[in-house]
Design an enzyme around this catalytic site. Structure first.
Site, PDB file in Angstrom:
ATOM      1  CD  GLU A 168      80.857  30.451  24.704  1.00  0.00           C
ATOM      2  OE1 GLU A 168      79.760  30.268  24.157  1.00  0.00           O
ATOM      3  OE2 GLU A 168      81.401  31.567  24.773  1.00  0.00           O
ATOM      4  CD  GLU A 377      84.369  32.755  21.648  1.00  0.00           C
ATOM      5  OE1 GLU A 377      83.307  33.392  21.749  1.00  0.00           O
ATOM      6  OE2 GLU A 377      84.411  31.553  21.332  1.00  0.00           O
TER       7      GLU A 377
HETATM    8  C1  BG6 Z   1      80.335  32.616  21.851  1.00  0.00           C
HETATM    9  C2  BG6 Z   1      80.638  31.521  20.872  1.00  0.00           C
HETATM   10  O1  BG6 Z   1      79.380  32.136  22.698  1.00  0.00           O
HETATM   11  O2  BG6 Z   1      79.770  33.787  21.396  1.00  0.00           O
HETATM   12  C3  BG6 Z   1      80.833  32.016  19.461  1.00  0.00           C
HETATM   13  O3  BG6 Z   1      81.708  30.742  21.295  1.00  0.00           O
HETATM   14  C4  BG6 Z   1      79.768  33.044  19.132  1.00  0.00           C
HETATM   15  O4  BG6 Z   1      80.822  30.914  18.601  1.00  0.00           O
HETATM   16  C5  BG6 Z   1      79.947  34.222  20.068  1.00  0.00           C
HETATM   17  O5  BG6 Z   1      79.727  33.454  17.815  1.00  0.00           O
HETATM   18  C6  BG6 Z   1      78.970  35.341  19.802  1.00  0.00           C
HETATM   19  O6  BG6 Z   1      77.665  34.875  19.873  1.00  0.00           O
HETATM   20  P1  BG6 Z   1      76.609  35.259  18.766  1.00  0.00           P
HETATM   21  O7  BG6 Z   1      75.360  34.539  19.150  1.00  0.00           O
HETATM   22  O8  BG6 Z   1      76.451  36.738  18.858  1.00  0.00           O
HETATM   23  O9  BG6 Z   1      77.172  34.825  17.475  1.00  0.00           O
END
Ligand code: BG6
Length: 477
Positions: A168, A377
């Site tokens: 990202e 993800e």
């Molecule tokens: C993604 C990242 O953007 O979102 C993760 O790669 C992150 O590292 C995930 O934890 C969720 O975001 P957040 O801010 O809810 O932890």
């Protein structure tokens, strides 16, 4: 579709994590300090000042975690390497203990028939490089990031065949240099684009090297793609959504895949005096670093409407990152403004819930780039609670994951080449700015913001459900 195509036989069902969010052991066995180790110590930066010093202690409990993965039947595990464990100061002498930790983790995964997916960079930059030359602000990062990556290719390339280069880039640069909510906490639009140019070059450089060292492997960057919707059928709203797509998605993904910046975004940046400085040979390198796949981190879509040049909303926050609430307006005058989408429900963290958006993302990416896609993800952050019987009833997560997996199967039936699906996340972990209250895991970890906790692992309802999904290769949802 009247009938859906089955998931491919070798589909990589998995889950993901990142070093800083799970490992802990922040200064053990010779590890150097990262930008996050420093940033979280600045008062007021994270929820209740929570740090990743201990995180969920995966560094010491990786065997137990892998055992839980194996029991679930997981096919793949995506994790990141902490650069500062390998090179405590970013470069120079290798810290053998750091290599050893990942050797053990990878061997444990292989023994359990879990395919490792290794992310080279998930945001934890060696602080020494930030201090020395501003990290991503200098072109010197290209050489240091390449050296670090090549060490990993040489050391792990025999066992690890799937690699993610940068996680990202759009998020870590936006938060680091635009919103100032991540390290180094700077707001400077011009620098933001320069930093991105360096990151693009560094990304291309490691991909180019990768193909020399691991010719039978596959590598790609993971991008946080939040597809843009138009608020209405008004051509002005549709143009606003197009503008967002150009500047917030094509700007990165075109460059990864084609080694050139898209015209619309480039012309806009030149007019504004924001375009990065390009040196001779840069575009050659960008073209030589072609990824084998694109990693898609999908959380939500964003909806746009017209934002007039005169008198428009001008927070200039690029709210297409999937990282902020979507019910608050923000925008760039003359280009677009974001609005809440009345057709979608939102999570308790104000993120849209939009499984169809995932199918749309997969189709748009396929049409434009024609590369396989790894969903690196996707998941739901919520306030999960352990009930009196020691159970975590996260049926809302099951519903979220189920609807997204259906959308993937629809996209596969449309003809999209999807390599695998990594739920974010395997265990609960530190949500960068939100402490441990925002939980994503299939496995609950008894860890909280304050006090000392036993960090025990408890399978959530979603763990048992996902186990069946994997066993049935997606037929039992
Ligand atoms: C993604 C990242 O953007 O979102 C993760 O790669 C992150 O590292 C995930 O934890 C969720 O975001 P957040 O801010 O809810 O932890």
């Amino acid at each position: 579709h009247q009938t859906l195509k089955p998931f491919p036989k070798d589909f990589l069902w998995g889950a993901a994590s990142a070093a800083y969010q799970v490992e802990g052991a922040w200064d053990e066995d010779g590890k150097g300090a990262s930008n996050w180790d420093k940033f979280v110590r600045i008062p007021g930066k994270t929820f209740k000042g929570t740090t990743g010093d201990v995180a969920v202690d995966h560094y010491h409990r990786y065997k137990e975690d892998v055992r839980l993965m194996a029991e679930m039947g997981m096919k793949t595990y995506r994790f990141s390497v902490a650069w500062t464990r390998i090179f405590p100061n970013g470069r120079g002498e290798i810290n053998q203990k750091g290599l050893e930790f990942y050797d053990h983790l990878i061997n444990e995964l292989k023994v359990n028939k879990i395919e490792p997916i290794l992310t080279l960079y998930h945001w934890d930059l060696p602080q020494a490089l930030q201090d020395e030359y501003g990290g991503w602000e200098s072109r010197r990062i290209i050489e240091d990031f390449t050296n670090y990556s090549v060490e990993l290719f040489k050391h792990f390339g025999d066992r690890v065949k799937y690699w993610v280069s940068l996680n990202e880039q759009n998020i870590f640069t936006n938060h680091g240099y635009h919103l100032a909510t991540h390290p180094p906490g700077i707001k400077d639009e011009k620098l933001f684009y320069q930093v991105n140019h360096h990151a693009n070059l560094a990304n291309a450089s490691v991909i180019k090297e990768f193909h020399k060292y691991i010719p039978d492997g596959k590598i790609g960057p993971s991008f946080a793609y939040s597809p843009s919707y138009a608020a209405s059928s008004s051509p002005k709203d549709i143009m606003a959504a197009e503008n967002a797509e150009e500047l917030n998605s094509h700007w990165w993904m075109d460059t990864y895949v084609w080694g050139k910046y898209p015209e619309v975004a480039w012309n806009y940046l030149e007019e504004k005096g924001l375009a990065p400085l390009i040196e001779k040979g840069d575009f050659d390198l960008l073209k030589e670093g072609k990824p084998d796949f694109i990693g898609l981190n999908y959380y939500q879509t964003t909806t746009f409407e017209e934002n007039p040049l005169e008198g428009g909303i001008g927070s200039s926050e690029m709210n297409t990152t999937g990282k902020k609430g979507t019910s608050k307006d923000s925008g760039i005058p003359g280009l677009y403004k974001t609005i809440a989408n009345p057709n979608l429900e939102r999570t308790n963290w104000d993120w849209n819930i939009d499984p169809q958006g995932l199918r749309i993302a997969l189709r748009r990416m396929t049409n434009r780039y024609g590369l396989p896609i790894l969903i690196s993800e996707n998941g739901l952050g919520e306030y999960d609670k352990l009930d009196a019987d020691g159970v975590v009833q996260d049926d809302y997560r099951i519903e979220y994951l189920r609807s997204h997996i259906i959308a993937i199967q629809e996209a596969i039936s449309d003809g999209v080449d999807v390599m695998g699906y990594c739920v974010w996340s395997f265990t609960d972990l530190l949500s960068w700015l939100n402490g441990f209250q925002k939980r994503y895991g299939l496995v609950y970890v008894n860890q909280h913001e304050e006090g000392v906790h036993d960090l025990r692992r408890i399978k959530k309802n979603s763990y048992y459900w996902y186990k069946k999904v994997i066993e049935s290769n997606g037929t039992s949802l």
